[in-house]
Every structure is written in structure tokens, then in C-alpha cells.
Design an enzyme around this catalytic site. Sequence first.
Site, PDB file in Angstrom:
ATOM      1  N   ASN A 210     -22.617 105.433 -17.539  1.00 19.72           N
ATOM      2  CA  ASN A 210     -22.735 105.155 -18.848  1.00 19.72           C
ATOM      3  C   ASN A 210     -23.691 106.877 -19.381  1.00 19.72           C
ATOM      4  O   ASN A 210     -23.852 107.195 -20.094  1.00 19.72           O
ATOM      5  CB  ASN A 210     -23.633 104.172 -19.855  1.00 19.72           C
ATOM      6  CG  ASN A 210     -22.895 103.029 -19.892  1.00 19.72           C
ATOM      7  OD1 ASN A 210     -21.567 102.918 -19.067  1.00 19.72           O
ATOM      8  ND2 ASN A 210     -24.080 101.731 -20.066  1.00 19.72           N
TER       9      ASN A 210
ATOM     10  N   GLY B 227     -38.711 104.051 -31.894  1.00 19.82           N
ATOM     11  CA  GLY B 227     -38.446 105.373 -30.837  1.00 19.82           C
ATOM     12  C   GLY B 227     -38.950 105.757 -29.494  1.00 19.82           C
ATOM     13  O   GLY B 227     -38.875 104.508 -29.228  1.00 19.82           O
TER      14      GLY B 227
ATOM     15  N   TYR C 100     -22.285  88.442 -15.359  1.00 21.90           N
ATOM     16  CA  TYR C 100     -21.738  88.883 -14.296  1.00 21.90           C
ATOM     17  C   TYR C 100     -20.736  87.748 -13.447  1.00 21.90           C
ATOM     18  O   TYR C 100     -20.676  86.724 -12.918  1.00 21.90           O
ATOM     19  CB  TYR C 100     -23.066  89.371 -13.437  1.00 21.90           C
ATOM     20  CG  TYR C 100     -23.754  90.212 -14.597  1.00 21.90           C
ATOM     21  CD1 TYR C 100     -23.328  91.745 -14.528  1.00 21.90           C
ATOM     22  CD2 TYR C 100     -25.133  90.163 -14.265  1.00 21.90           C
ATOM     23  CE1 TYR C 100     -24.493  92.208 -14.791  1.00 21.90           C
ATOM     24  CE2 TYR C 100     -25.686  90.454 -14.769  1.00 21.90           C
ATOM     25  CZ  TYR C 100     -25.528  91.906 -15.388  1.00 21.90           C
ATOM     26  OH  TYR C 100     -26.218  92.825 -15.632  1.00 21.90           O
TER      27      TYR C 100
ATOM     28  N   ALA D 156     -24.699 101.529 -15.868  1.00 23.05           N
ATOM     29  CA  ALA D 156     -25.677 102.317 -16.693  1.00 23.05           C
ATOM     30  C   ALA D 156     -25.439 103.520 -15.833  1.00 23.05           C
ATOM     31  O   ALA D 156     -25.418 104.127 -16.888  1.00 23.05           O
ATOM     32  CB  ALA D 156     -26.543 101.097 -15.678  1.00 23.05           C
TER      33      ALA D 156
ATOM     34  N   GLY E 128     -25.868  99.575 -23.815  1.00 21.89           N
ATOM     35  CA  GLY E 128     -26.033 101.071 -23.374  1.00 21.89           C
ATOM     36  C   GLY E 128     -26.881 101.763 -24.154  1.00 21.89           C
ATOM     37  O   GLY E 128     -26.664 103.479 -23.534  1.00 21.89           O
TER      38      GLY E 128
ATOM     39  N   LYS F  46     -39.343 103.670 -23.677  1.00 24.30           N
ATOM     40  CA  LYS F  46     -38.495 103.100 -24.932  1.00 24.30           C
ATOM     41  C   LYS F  46     -38.939 101.931 -25.752  1.00 24.30           C
ATOM     42  O   LYS F  46     -39.319 101.288 -25.493  1.00 24.30           O
ATOM     43  CB  LYS F  46     -37.410 103.122 -24.456  1.00 24.30           C
ATOM     44  CG  LYS F  46     -36.175 104.522 -23.480  1.00 24.30           C
ATOM     45  CD  LYS F  46     -35.279 103.145 -23.050  1.00 24.30           C
ATOM     46  CE  LYS F  46     -35.630 103.235 -21.162  1.00 24.30           C
ATOM     47  NZ  LYS F  46     -34.393 102.769 -20.938  1.00 24.30           N
TER      48      LYS F  46
ATOM     49  N   ASP G 256     -29.224 103.423 -21.230  1.00 20.88           N
ATOM     50  CA  ASP G 256     -28.781 104.562 -20.358  1.00 20.88           C
ATOM     51  C   ASP G 256     -28.422 106.238 -21.181  1.00 20.88           C
ATOM     52  O   ASP G 256     -28.570 107.277 -20.401  1.00 20.88           O
ATOM     53  CB  ASP G 256     -27.006 104.088 -19.921  1.00 20.88           C
ATOM     54  CG  ASP G 256     -27.494 102.607 -19.131  1.00 20.88           C
ATOM     55  OD1 ASP G 256     -28.235 102.171 -19.712  1.00 20.88           O
ATOM     56  OD2 ASP G 256     -26.235 101.490 -19.301  1.00 20.88           O
TER      57      ASP G 256
HETATM   58  O1  CKP Z   1     -29.759  98.942 -20.151  1.00 19.86           O
HETATM   59  P1  CKP Z   1     -28.947  99.244 -21.051  1.00 19.86           P
HETATM   60  O2  CKP Z   1     -28.285  98.060 -21.336  1.00 19.86           O
HETATM   61  O3  CKP Z   1     -28.276 100.800 -21.920  1.00 19.86           O
HETATM   62  O4  CKP Z   1     -27.745  98.830 -20.248  1.00 19.86           O
HETATM   63  C1  CKP Z   1     -25.836  98.646 -19.956  1.00 19.86           C
HETATM   64  C2  CKP Z   1     -25.865  98.570 -18.688  1.00 19.86           C
HETATM   65  O5  CKP Z   1     -24.606  98.348 -15.759  1.00 19.86           O
HETATM   66  C3  CKP Z   1     -24.401  97.760 -19.113  1.00 19.86           C
HETATM   67  O6  CKP Z   1     -23.178  98.918 -18.889  1.00 19.86           O
HETATM   68  C4  CKP Z   1     -24.093  97.281 -17.439  1.00 19.86           C
HETATM   69  O7  CKP Z   1     -22.969  97.298 -16.812  1.00 19.86           O
HETATM   70  C5  CKP Z   1     -25.111  97.267 -16.597  1.00 19.86           C
HETATM   71  O8  CKP Z   1     -26.555  98.159 -17.555  1.00 19.86           O
HETATM   72  C6  CKP Z   1     -25.680  95.723 -16.091  1.00 19.86           C
HETATM   73  O9  CKP Z   1     -24.932  96.306 -14.865  1.00 19.86           O
HETATM   74  O10 CKP Z   1     -26.297  94.852 -16.401  1.00 19.86           O
HETATM   75 MG    MG Z   2     -31.699  99.750 -20.103  1.00 21.89          MG
END
Ligand code: CKP
Ligand code: MG
Length: 312
Positions: free
Chosen positions: A37, A229, A103, A34, A254, A224, A257
Amino acid sequence: MDVIALGETMMQFTPESEGLMRHAATYTAKIAGAETNTLIGLARLGHNTGWISKVGNDEFGHKILMAVRGEGVDTSQTRMDPSFPTGTFFKEIVREGEVRIQYYRENSAASKLSTDDLDESYFAGVKYLFITGITPALSKSAKEAIFYSIELAKKNDLIVVFDPNIRKKLWSESEAKKALIEIAKHADIVLPGKSEGDFLFGTDDPKQIADSFLRLGASLVVVKLGDKGAYYSQRKTTGFVPGFKVPKIVDPVGAGDSFAAGLLSGLIDNESIPDAVKRGCAMGAMAVMVKGDYEGLPDKKRLKQFMSQDPQ
Ligand code: CKP
Ligand code: MG
């Protein structure tokens, strides 16, 4: 430096075929986390960013450092740990629109992050500290590192930006609630989704979610709302910014992020709050149109084009 962030980035493997992963034969390898990103999104828009973390002293660690550094993010505060491996995770596309995350990150190098990994001098002169609810879920020492990063941020006048990013696979619900509320009490800007509001405060009403975080001490909350929106509130000033239309959601991971990257980019450029939120919505939309968590993110020119073409 405009934004620094503390958190784990992992190798991400996605089966090339859809369906249960037990049938998968080939995988695409990418990197994802996150915090990176968001930092990569910001770097592509021309902002100066830095990442504080740990990776294993292994091939995956090298790949992550090469990729993050290659995007222009400063990695001087990311160490390679010879004793623990780089974390990995799998993104299983069960069917179109249904993504499952698996994970393999327990005892990863990043889970060993501690207060010792934070150098106060790195915080001097930085505008924003970006943290998420994932890092405190990694381990006790990583949680301590998050609270210490907040302390250093306050001492050095950084604005603390917090995305609760709840990951129920990483810790118990009671632990998560306690820690995330505690972090939110120190955050200046909070960027929750509706499900996170529901988890923490028992409501999915954007106004009530925002009010709950404002009561804890935040000065700006942006809730969010996916493709619809986002709703923002600064106590007296509130508003709703409609989302951008996306022909097809190729990969939803993603989006949050990327939204954070767009919002922060707008704030750094001294945009008004609604315009910064709009930039967040555009970045979220651009991220979900492409496979990978940050690959779809644009440079300034492409973002401008996208935002001017879409009538919202
Ligand atoms: O909340 P999001 O879908 O924007 O986050 C995704 C990220 O860091 C993803 O890249 C993954 O590596 C993580 O969240 C996580 O640790 O779950
Ligand atoms: Mg998120």
C-alpha cells in the site's frame, strides 16, 4: 531507488453486502498489504520503489504481482514459491464504520520469508527501508529477515522507517511487545498510532509516545491521530499538524500506510517536516474516502489539488 520494503501482500475479499459475513453471497477481490500500500502510494506520486516478498505460485500470486508491477513498483525481488500458497484475508463490514479482519495467512508463501530472500546488492544506493510490525509476526524466519534487512540497511546507509502496525491476531502480546521494541531501537523514523503507543508504553498521550520512541533511539517520531492530524517530534522540534476533513469515511483500512507514503514522499522531495507530515495527512484522508486499501491514492496533480482545496 527511493524506498524499498519487505512484507506480505494478500488477496483481500470484501463482501458486497454489509452485515455478518455468514450471509454474504458475493465478494469483491482486491489485493492488500501494508508495505505494498505504501509503495504503491509512493509510486503514484512518481517515486522509485521496490518490493521484497514471496507469493504462492498460484493465480492469486499472479494477480498480486500483476497489480503491484502494474503500479510501477519493482518486483524483481518478489519470488513465486511453488510450495506454499498466497495468503488471503476477508474484510467484513459488520455495519458502517465497523470493519472486522479475518486472516487466512498461516503458512503462506510470505510467511516463509527468510534471510535467504534478501540480496544485499538490492540495498545499495537506496534512500529508505520501510518495514512494519506485521512481517515479524508472520514467522520466526520472517522475523529474522526483518532484523537482517535492518542490518543491511544500516550497512548501506538507508534510513529505517518503522510502522509498528500491531496485529494481535498474529502473535501473543508479550512476543509482539518484545519484538516491536527491539525493532524500534534500530529505527530512525517511527510512525505509530495512539493505540500502538498505548500497547507498547501504556500511554495514549502523543508527546509521551513520541518521547518513548525517541528514548529508544529514533530521530523522528510521527504519531498518527486519525482525522485529527498528527504530532511529530525530533526531540527539540515538535509540532502538531491538523488533519484534512473527509466528508465520509468509506473504508478506514490502509490509512496508516497511505500516511507513510505521503510522509516519505515529502521527505524525498526535501519538504520541511511539518509539510511532509501534512502530505501524510492528505494521503491518509484520500485513502479512506474510497473502498480498498490503496485505490483512493492520488498522483501528484490530484494530491496537490486536494491539498489546496481543503482549508484543514
Ligand atoms: O494500518 P493500516 O490500516 O494502514 O494497514 C492495513 C494493511 O497489511 C492491510 O492492507 C492488510 O493487508 C495489512 O495491513 C495486514 O496485514 O493487516
Ligand atoms: Mg496501521
